[in-house]
Scaffold this motif. Structure first.
Motif, short mmCIF file in Angstrom:
data_model
loop_
_atom_site.label_atom_id
_atom_site.label_comp_id
_atom_site.label_asym_id
_atom_site.label_seq_id
_atom_site.Cartn_x
_atom_site.Cartn_y
_atom_site.Cartn_z
N GLY A 12 0.79 -1.23 0.00
CA GLY A 12 0.00 0.00 0.00
C GLY A 12 0.82 1.27 0.00
O GLY A 12 1.70 1.49 -0.83
N THR A 13 0.53 2.11 0.98
CA THR A 13 1.14 3.44 1.06
C THR A 13 2.65 3.38 1.19
O THR A 13 3.38 4.13 0.52
CB THR A 13 0.57 4.19 2.29
N ASN A 16 6.17 2.85 6.06
CA ASN A 16 7.24 2.09 6.73
C ASN A 16 8.37 1.76 5.77
O ASN A 16 9.55 1.80 6.16
CB ASN A 16 6.66 0.81 7.35
N ALA A 84 6.33 -5.01 5.21
CA ALA A 84 5.86 -3.76 5.82
C ALA A 84 4.54 -3.37 5.17
O ALA A 84 4.52 -2.70 4.14
CB ALA A 84 6.91 -2.66 5.64
N GLY A 85 3.45 -3.86 5.75
CA GLY A 85 2.15 -3.60 5.14
C GLY A 85 1.97 -4.45 3.89
O GLY A 85 1.41 -4.01 2.89
N ILE A 172 -0.25 4.07 16.22
CA ILE A 172 0.46 2.88 15.74
C ILE A 172 1.55 3.29 14.74
O ILE A 172 2.68 2.81 14.81
CB ILE A 172 -0.55 1.89 15.08
N HIS A 173 1.20 4.21 13.86
CA HIS A 173 2.20 4.64 12.88
C HIS A 173 3.41 5.28 13.54
O HIS A 173 4.53 5.04 13.12
CB HIS A 173 1.58 5.60 11.85
C1 GRF Z 1 1.13 -0.61 9.04
O1 GRF Z 1 0.33 -0.17 10.08
C2 GRF Z 1 1.59 -2.03 9.28
O2 GRF Z 1 1.74 -2.34 10.62
C3 GRF Z 1 0.46 -2.82 8.71
O3 GRF Z 1 0.01 -2.09 7.60
C4 GRF Z 1 0.34 -0.71 7.75
C5 GRF Z 1 1.12 -0.32 6.55
O4 GRF Z 1 1.34 1.05 6.48
N1 GRF Z 1 0.85 -4.18 8.47
P1 GRF Z 1 2.34 1.63 5.41
O5 GRF Z 1 1.98 1.03 4.05
O6 GRF Z 1 3.73 1.27 5.81
O7 GRF Z 1 2.11 3.10 5.41
#
Ligand code: GRF
Length: 191
Positions: A12-13, A16, A84-85, A172-173
């Motif tokens: 996704g975004t 991380n 990571a996501g 969380i972020h």
């Molecule tokens: C994070 O909160 C991670 O823990 C979860 O998905 C999210 C991903 O966020 N597995 P990003 O894509 O790193 O912004």
């Protein structure tokens, strides 16, 4: 000594992934080899490219094939994989080749709020639904069972009565941004 090379898998975004890329940019022992996504339009791909990191897109069918991922990791001379996501299951053949070398980030305190369907907002909504006083993140090794590998580290934050899922996500972020790169670095350097 040559640097340890990490592959980052993300769907996704990629906040991380970007944080990891920046953290390891000038690191003497560790470098990011490439970023893989199973979504062709994932923001993580454009962000990684703009930071001069190689990117690979593979369809859901392709990322389900262990041999495809193994060859890709060989081609990029990867030593470690960080999820990571990343929202797809890791094929068992890849787990066998990268035993205790695949690390996942989960946005809750496992073993609670893990397993099927527990990703993204769903996790935070479930935490709120159960009126938990705290939540957090888990960084763990990946084994054959979703969200059940050995835990490397956990970090906690409080949940307030008035928190929305978005508020929890923000907390969380920030835990993730602060802790993931350090834990990855420590884990890799320990081996
Ligand atoms: C994070 O909160 C991670 O823990 C979860 O998905 C999210 C991903 O966020 N597995 P990003 O894509 O790193 O912004």
């Amino acid at each position: 000594m040559s640097k340890k090379r990490i592959a980052i898998f993300a769907s996704g975004t990629g906040s991380n992934a970007v944080n990891l890329i920046r953290y390891f940019e000038n690191n003497s022992a560790i470098e990011v080899a490439f970023v893989l996504s199973n979504k062709s339009d994932a923001k993580v791909l454009t962000s990684a490219k703009s930071l001069d990191v190689e990117t690979v897109f593979l369809s859901n069918e392709e990322v389900a094939k262990g041999d495809v991922l193994i060859s890709l990791c060989e081609e990029f001379e990867v030593d470690w994989i960080v999820l990571a996501g990343y929202l797809r299951l890791i094929p068992k053949e890849l787990i066998a080749v990268f035993e205790n070398k695949i690390i996942n980030l989960h946005p809750a305190l496992l073993p609670n709020y893990g397993g099927k369907g527990m990703f993204g907002r769903n996790v935070h909504l479930a935490v709120l639904e159960n009126k938990e006083a705290e939540t957090g993140i888990t960084i763990h090794f990946v084994n054959q069972e979703f969200d059940k590998g050995e835990i490397i580290a956990q970090f906690r934050c409080a949940v307030a009565d008035e928190d929305t899922a978005e508020d929890v996500e923000t907390k969380i972020h920030s835990l993730e941004q602060e802790n993931l790169p350090l834990v990855i670095e420590k884990t890799i350097l320990k081996t």
